[in-house]
Design a protein around this motif. Structure first.
Motif, PDB file in Angstrom:
ATOM      1  N   THR A   1     -11.014 -12.170  19.998  1.00 21.70           N
ATOM      2  CA  THR A   1     -10.577 -10.816  19.686  1.00 21.70           C
ATOM      3  C   THR A   1      -9.355 -10.876  18.780  1.00 21.70           C
ATOM      4  O   THR A   1      -8.753 -11.932  18.600  1.00 21.70           O
ATOM      5  CB  THR A   1     -10.240 -10.025  20.969  1.00 21.70           C
ATOM      6  N   SER A   2      -8.994  -9.715  18.219  1.00 22.69           N
ATOM      7  CA  SER A   2      -7.910  -9.652  17.237  1.00 22.69           C
ATOM      8  C   SER A   2      -6.992  -8.477  17.529  1.00 22.69           C
ATOM      9  O   SER A   2      -7.393  -7.494  18.156  1.00 22.69           O
ATOM     10  CB  SER A   2      -8.485  -9.465  15.833  1.00 22.69           C
ATOM     11  N   HIS A   3      -5.768  -8.584  17.023  1.00 24.12           N
ATOM     12  CA  HIS A   3      -4.836  -7.469  16.974  1.00 24.12           C
ATOM     13  C   HIS A   3      -4.600  -7.170  15.492  1.00 24.12           C
ATOM     14  O   HIS A   3      -4.056  -7.998  14.776  1.00 24.12           O
ATOM     15  CB  HIS A   3      -3.510  -7.812  17.640  1.00 24.12           C
ATOM     16  N   ILE A   4      -5.016  -5.982  15.043  1.00 16.36           N
ATOM     17  CA  ILE A   4      -4.917  -5.609  13.632  1.00 16.36           C
ATOM     18  C   ILE A   4      -3.688  -4.736  13.446  1.00 16.36           C
ATOM     19  O   ILE A   4      -3.538  -3.716  14.121  1.00 16.36           O
ATOM     20  CB  ILE A   4      -6.180  -4.863  13.172  1.00 16.36           C
ATOM     21  N   TYR A   5      -2.811  -5.099  12.506  1.00 15.28           N
ATOM     22  CA  TYR A   5      -1.551  -4.395  12.243  1.00 15.28           C
ATOM     23  C   TYR A   5      -1.528  -3.952  10.782  1.00 15.28           C
ATOM     24  O   TYR A   5      -1.758  -4.760   9.885  1.00 15.28           O
ATOM     25  CB  TYR A   5      -0.370  -5.322  12.525  1.00 15.28           C
ATOM     26  N   ASP A   8       1.645   9.096  -2.133  1.00 15.29           N
ATOM     27  CA  ASP A   8       2.768   8.195  -2.367  1.00 15.29           C
ATOM     28  C   ASP A   8       2.732   6.939  -1.502  1.00 15.29           C
ATOM     29  O   ASP A   8       3.509   6.011  -1.736  1.00 15.29           O
ATOM     30  CB  ASP A   8       4.095   8.922  -2.093  1.00 15.29           C
ATOM     31  N   LEU A   9       1.856   6.897  -0.515  1.00  9.53           N
ATOM     32  CA  LEU A   9       1.869   5.798   0.450  1.00  9.53           C
ATOM     33  C   LEU A   9       1.262   4.519  -0.122  1.00  9.53           C
ATOM     34  O   LEU A   9       0.266   4.550  -0.834  1.00  9.53           O
ATOM     35  CB  LEU A   9       1.117   6.196   1.715  1.00  9.53           C
ATOM     36  N   VAL A  10       1.907   3.403   0.208  1.00  8.35           N
ATOM     37  CA  VAL A  10       1.488   2.072  -0.217  1.00  8.35           C
ATOM     38  C   VAL A  10       1.445   1.182   1.017  1.00  8.35           C
ATOM     39  O   VAL A  10       2.275   1.319   1.921  1.00  8.35           O
ATOM     40  CB  VAL A  10       2.475   1.489  -1.255  1.00  8.35           C
ATOM     41  N   ILE A  11       0.493   0.267   1.054  1.00  9.91           N
ATOM     42  CA  ILE A  11       0.407  -0.669   2.178  1.00  9.91           C
ATOM     43  C   ILE A  11       1.485  -1.722   2.001  1.00  9.91           C
ATOM     44  O   ILE A  11       1.460  -2.497   1.049  1.00  9.91           O
ATOM     45  CB  ILE A  11      -0.983  -1.302   2.254  1.00  9.91           C
ATOM     46  N   LYS A  12       2.441  -1.739   2.922  1.00 12.03           N
ATOM     47  CA  LYS A  12       3.552  -2.675   2.820  1.00 12.03           C
ATOM     48  C   LYS A  12       3.185  -4.040   3.366  1.00 12.03           C
ATOM     49  O   LYS A  12       3.358  -5.053   2.705  1.00 12.03           O
ATOM     50  CB  LYS A  12       4.772  -2.141   3.567  1.00 12.03           C
ATOM     51  N   GLU A  13       2.684  -4.061   4.604  1.00 12.26           N
ATOM     52  CA  GLU A  13       2.279  -5.334   5.183  1.00 12.26           C
ATOM     53  C   GLU A  13       1.107  -5.137   6.122  1.00 12.26           C
ATOM     54  O   GLU A  13       0.965  -4.091   6.756  1.00 12.26           O
ATOM     55  CB  GLU A  13       3.437  -6.029   5.901  1.00 12.26           C
ATOM     56  N   THR A  14       0.269  -6.141   6.166  1.00 15.69           N
ATOM     57  CA  THR A  14      -0.878  -6.146   7.064  1.00 15.69           C
ATOM     58  C   THR A  14      -1.063  -7.568   7.567  1.00 15.69           C
ATOM     59  O   THR A  14      -0.859  -8.527   6.838  1.00 15.69           O
ATOM     60  CB  THR A  14      -2.170  -5.724   6.345  1.00 15.69           C
ATOM     61  N   TYR A  15      -1.421  -7.676   8.821  1.00 15.96           N
ATOM     62  CA  TYR A  15      -1.768  -8.987   9.348  1.00 15.96           C
ATOM     63  C   TYR A  15      -2.640  -8.833  10.574  1.00 15.96           C
ATOM     64  O   TYR A  15      -2.729  -7.766  11.176  1.00 15.96           O
ATOM     65  CB  TYR A  15      -0.536  -9.844   9.646  1.00 15.96           C
ATOM     66  N   ILE A  16      -3.299  -9.929  10.904  1.00  8.12           N
ATOM     67  CA  ILE A  16      -4.170  -9.966  12.069  1.00  8.12           C
ATOM     68  C   ILE A  16      -3.762 -11.151  12.926  1.00  8.12           C
ATOM     69  O   ILE A  16      -3.726 -12.289  12.448  1.00  8.12           O
ATOM     70  CB  ILE A  16      -5.647 -10.082  11.652  1.00  8.12           C
TER      71      ILE A  16
END
Length: 116
Positions: free
Chosen positions: A100-104, A68-76
């Protein structure tokens, strides 16, 4: 119910990783995993770890179903820049920036919308 996962200080430039992250935004978890497994980039290998962590948080902590899970939001976001120097020609110094990055990644099962 929403759960998320963050990878801070990932050793990849944010500009490079955003191209791969745009492929999975808004998709279901199973589709996103299939896309990331077939994409041969360093960013896809880092993003799939963050996605699996967010899914595990939802399943183990809140009892959600993985289907049932869906990706709601993603950002770097941009992380710390490591500044290095090396010798160049004519007695000069060449600067080398390791970004470098912060992956959310945030996943949801949309149960609150169904209840309302």
């Amino acid at each position: 119910m929403e759960t998320y996962s963050i990878h801070k200080g990932a050793q990849i430039a944010p500009r490079k990783a955003r191209m791969t992250l745009d492929l999975i935004r808004g998709k279901s978890v199973s589709q996103a995993e299939a896309i990331l497994l077939t994409t041969n980039t360093k960013a896809s290998r880092l993003i799939i770890k963050v996605l699996n962590s967010a899914v595990a948080n939802a399943v183990n902590n809140f009892g959600a179903k993985k289907e049932d899970l869906v990706i709601k939001e993603t950002y770097i976001n941009e992380g710390r820049t490591l500044k290095r120097r090396k010798a160049a020609s004519h007695s000069r110094v060449a600067k080398n920036y390791h970004r470098t990055s912060h992956i959310y990644v945030c996943v949801t099962d949309n149960m609150q919308k169904k209840e309302d």
